[in-house]
Write a protein that holds these residues in place. Structure first.
Motif, short mmCIF file in Angstrom:
data_model
loop_
_atom_site.label_atom_id
_atom_site.label_comp_id
_atom_site.label_asym_id
_atom_site.label_seq_id
_atom_site.Cartn_x
_atom_site.Cartn_y
_atom_site.Cartn_z
N PHE A 3 0.83 -1.20 0.00
CA PHE A 3 0.00 0.00 0.00
C PHE A 3 0.87 1.25 0.00
O PHE A 3 2.06 1.22 0.36
CB PHE A 3 -0.94 0.02 1.21
CG PHE A 3 -0.25 0.31 2.52
CD1 PHE A 3 -0.22 1.60 3.04
CD2 PHE A 3 0.37 -0.70 3.24
CE1 PHE A 3 0.41 1.88 4.23
CE2 PHE A 3 1.00 -0.44 4.44
CZ PHE A 3 1.03 0.86 4.95
N TYR A 31 4.36 -1.29 3.27
CA TYR A 31 4.32 0.03 2.66
C TYR A 31 5.28 0.04 1.48
O TYR A 31 6.47 -0.25 1.61
CB TYR A 31 4.71 1.13 3.65
CG TYR A 31 4.52 2.52 3.07
CD1 TYR A 31 3.26 3.11 3.07
CD2 TYR A 31 5.57 3.21 2.49
CE1 TYR A 31 3.06 4.37 2.52
CE2 TYR A 31 5.38 4.46 1.93
CZ TYR A 31 4.12 5.03 1.95
OH TYR A 31 3.93 6.28 1.39
N PRO A 36 2.51 -0.12 -5.36
CA PRO A 36 1.44 -0.46 -4.43
C PRO A 36 0.28 -1.18 -5.10
O PRO A 36 -0.01 -0.95 -6.28
CB PRO A 36 0.99 0.91 -3.91
CG PRO A 36 1.26 1.83 -5.06
CD PRO A 36 2.51 1.31 -5.72
N ILE A 38 -2.69 -0.89 -3.54
CA ILE A 38 -3.75 0.06 -3.24
C ILE A 38 -3.12 1.37 -2.79
O ILE A 38 -2.10 1.38 -2.09
CB ILE A 38 -4.71 -0.49 -2.15
CG1 ILE A 38 -5.92 0.43 -1.99
CG2 ILE A 38 -3.99 -0.71 -0.82
CD1 ILE A 38 -7.04 -0.18 -1.16
N THR A 62 -2.93 -1.24 -9.67
CA THR A 62 -3.17 -0.38 -8.51
C THR A 62 -4.62 0.08 -8.46
O THR A 62 -5.18 0.53 -9.46
CB THR A 62 -2.23 0.85 -8.55
OG1 THR A 62 -0.88 0.41 -8.50
CG2 THR A 62 -2.50 1.78 -7.39
N ILE A 90 -9.40 -2.71 4.58
CA ILE A 90 -8.26 -2.91 3.68
C ILE A 90 -7.46 -4.13 4.09
O ILE A 90 -7.03 -4.93 3.24
CB ILE A 90 -7.37 -1.65 3.65
CG1 ILE A 90 -8.11 -0.48 3.00
CG2 ILE A 90 -6.06 -1.93 2.90
CD1 ILE A 90 -7.37 0.85 3.08
#
Length: 264
Positions: A3, A31, A36, A38, A62, A90
């Motif tokens: 993400f 991270y 990513p 999302i 994404t 999430i």
């Protein structure tokens, strides 16, 4: 799952950005602001537009979700008080993907130089850098009209609620892959004439703008401002790519429209 979190940059949005990072890493999500799965946008529609352009080269991989920290955002489903709920969704809930059409803009040049291709989530606008804009408007390879006026706006269905709406254009549901051409203060008299109404073109129709005069043009792609010289043509059509939004709960398009423009 990987993400990234993008902030508007104000104090409230930055604090929320850090909270989301902490929460999701505690849930053992990774991270990664390069690739990513999302992207969480914290701010407003402008922040999400910026995020879209940052990751426009990986739209198939994404998905985007927005939190608005100011006035109601048209692309932002969530408010700051719901951050914990969103984080749990999430981390633990498979999300639904909702796809919206995009606008492809290709600018070609008189000197035969390399063409430039852009994707817009909201719209592209074209104005002359010197006086009125004069453009031949071709649809499916046929001359439709010669436009004279302040400028032209070519919008996506989701962007139909933005600048296009201010120009008197129609609001179009994003399930309809189309583009809309709206005029800015066209010149209409006994000598010069345009259709005077917004045009909605389907996915298989291409709109080509060809300059009548050799002037510089101010072209915007969403929030990006570009100055182009020696323009031969500006080609607009529905892009093959789409933006993917992560939906964790229903938020119908017409409800967004009502809450943005009608509801007290």
């Amino acid at each position: 799952m990987k993400f990234a979190v993008m902030s508007k940059g104000d104090e409230v949005s930055n604090k929320l950005q850090q909270r989301i990072k902490t929460y999701l890493t505690d849930f053992e999500l990774e991270y990664d602001d390069h690739e990513p799965d999302i992207v969480i946008s914290v701010g407003g529609d402008g922040t999400l537009l910026y995020a879209f352009h940052q990751y426009s080269d990986r739209l198939e991989e994404t998905a985007f979700v927005g939190i608005h920290t100011g006035h109601l955002g048209f692309y932002a489903d969530w408010v700051p008080d719901e951050v914990e709920k969103l984080v749990i969704h999430i981390a633990r809930t498979p999300f639904q993907i909702v796809e919206y059409p995009l606008l492809e803009v290709i600018v070609r040049y008189l000197d035969g130089g390399k063409e430039n291709r852009y994707l817009a989530l909201n719209e592209c606008t074209v104005k002359s850098d010197e006086g009125s804009l004069v453009m031949n408007v071709e649809i499916k390879g046929e001359l439709f009209e010669t436009f004279r006026g302040d400028g032209l706006c070519i919008s996506t269905p989701s962007g139909s609620t933005a600048y296009n709406k201010a120009l008197g254009g129609a609001i179009i549901h994003p399930s309809l892959p189309s583009l809309q051409l709206s005029e800015m203060a066209s010149i209409n008299n006994r000598v010069f004439r345009t259709v005077g109404s917004p045009l909605v073109l389907p996915q298989h129709h291409t709109c080509m703008l060809k300059p009548v005069n050799d002037v510089d043009f101010r072209i915007t792609i969403d929030h990006l401002f570009l100055l182009h010289k020696k323009v031969k043509s500006i080609q607009c059509r529905v892009a093959e790519e789409k933006i993917r939004f992560a939906r964790f709960r229903p938020f119908p398009f017409w409800k967004r429209v009502k809450e943005s423009f009608v509801k007290d």
